[in-house]
Write a protein that holds these residues in place. Structure first.
Motif, PDB file in Angstrom:
ATOM      1  N   ASP A 110       0.835  -1.210   0.000  1.00  0.00           N
ATOM      2  CA  ASP A 110       0.000   0.000   0.000  1.00  0.00           C
ATOM      3  C   ASP A 110       0.868   1.257   0.000  1.00  0.00           C
ATOM      4  OD1 ASP A 110      -2.402  -1.439   0.049  1.00  0.00           O
ATOM      5  OD2 ASP A 110      -2.635  -1.257   2.237  1.00  0.00           O
ATOM      6  N   LYS A 113       2.687   1.741  -3.334  1.00  0.00           N
ATOM      7  CA  LYS A 113       1.777   2.260  -4.366  1.00  0.00           C
ATOM      8  C   LYS A 113       1.515   3.753  -4.166  1.00  0.00           C
ATOM      9  CE  LYS A 113      -0.764  -1.969  -5.486  1.00  0.00           C
ATOM     10  NZ  LYS A 113      -2.074  -2.649  -5.331  1.00  0.00           N
ATOM     11  N   ASP A 116       4.259   5.561  -5.421  1.00  0.00           N
ATOM     12  CA  ASP A 116       4.458   5.170  -6.813  1.00  0.00           C
ATOM     13  C   ASP A 116       5.841   4.538  -7.049  1.00  0.00           C
ATOM     14  OD1 ASP A 116       3.472   4.843  -9.402  1.00  0.00           O
ATOM     15  OD2 ASP A 116       4.367   6.743 -10.075  1.00  0.00           O
ATOM     16  N   GLU A 163       8.594  -3.750 -10.901  1.00  0.00           N
ATOM     17  CA  GLU A 163       8.663  -2.285 -10.836  1.00  0.00           C
ATOM     18  C   GLU A 163      10.081  -1.759 -11.031  1.00  0.00           C
ATOM     19  OE1 GLU A 163       6.236  -0.027 -10.688  1.00  0.00           O
ATOM     20  OE2 GLU A 163       4.684  -1.575 -10.683  1.00  0.00           O
TER      21      GLU A 163
END
Length: 183
Positions: A110, A113, A116, A163
């Motif tokens: 969380d 995210k 980012d 990522e």
């Protein structure tokens, strides 16, 4: 809820956490005392994790909340591991610990995210424990104070790799003494 003076939830929580980290680094308390103090503080605060995580602070609170509970129940389980008399509690505490570790990892995602995945580095850490070798990795949020996550979750590792923030090889943990100290 316990708040100190005019401080709000996050300031109270993170000030206490920073204070305990400093005491641990200075050798004033042991890792076990650190974990017990964190657990006592979280239970006294009586603030459950946030269902809707829409800020860095909420995500960090949730991560720390679940991390505290996971480590506390794992510590309690390990105390009962070889006790035939309390085998039921050993299993119960161990299962609670696993459940909270999973929630902790979800909370870390969380936070990642929310930011980012910017200013994030992750890598496997050098561990003295054979059980953690090549399993435990560290996630560092470079732009935030005392923002270091640890996990063994393969699903989270895959996301970090996708990522592009996970670096191969093993490094010394930024909190090496803490992760290698038994409790």
């Amino acid at each position: 809820m316990i708040y100190h003076g005019k401080k709000g939830l996050f300031e109270t929580f993170f000030d206490n956490r920073s204070s305990l980290i400093l005491q641990l680094q200075n050798g004033d308390i042991s890792k076990r005392e650190f974990l017990e103090s964190n657990y006592d503080f979280v239970t006294r605060m009586n603030v459950k994790p946030f269902i809707r995580v829409d800020s860095y602070e909420k995500g960090m609170y949730n991560y720390q909340y679940y991390n505290v509970l996971a480590k506390y129940f794992r510590m309690m389980a390990m105390e009962l591991r070889n006790s035939k008399k309390h085998q039921k509690y050993y299993i119960e505490y161990l299962n609670k610990g696993y459940k909270y570790y999973h929630e902790k990892d979800r909370s870390a995602l969380d936070v990642l995210k929310i930011i980012d995945f910017k200013g994030v580095e992750a890598y496997f850490v050098k561990c003295e424990s054979r059980n953690l070798k090549d399993k435990l990795y560290e996630i560092v949020l470079l732009d935030y104070k005392e923002a270091i996550f640890h996990s063994k979750a393969t699903w989270l590792l895959e996301i970090l790799q996708k990522e592009g923030v996970f670096f191969e090889g093993r490094r010394k943990s930024l909190i090496d003494e803490y992760i290698n100290e038994t409790y």
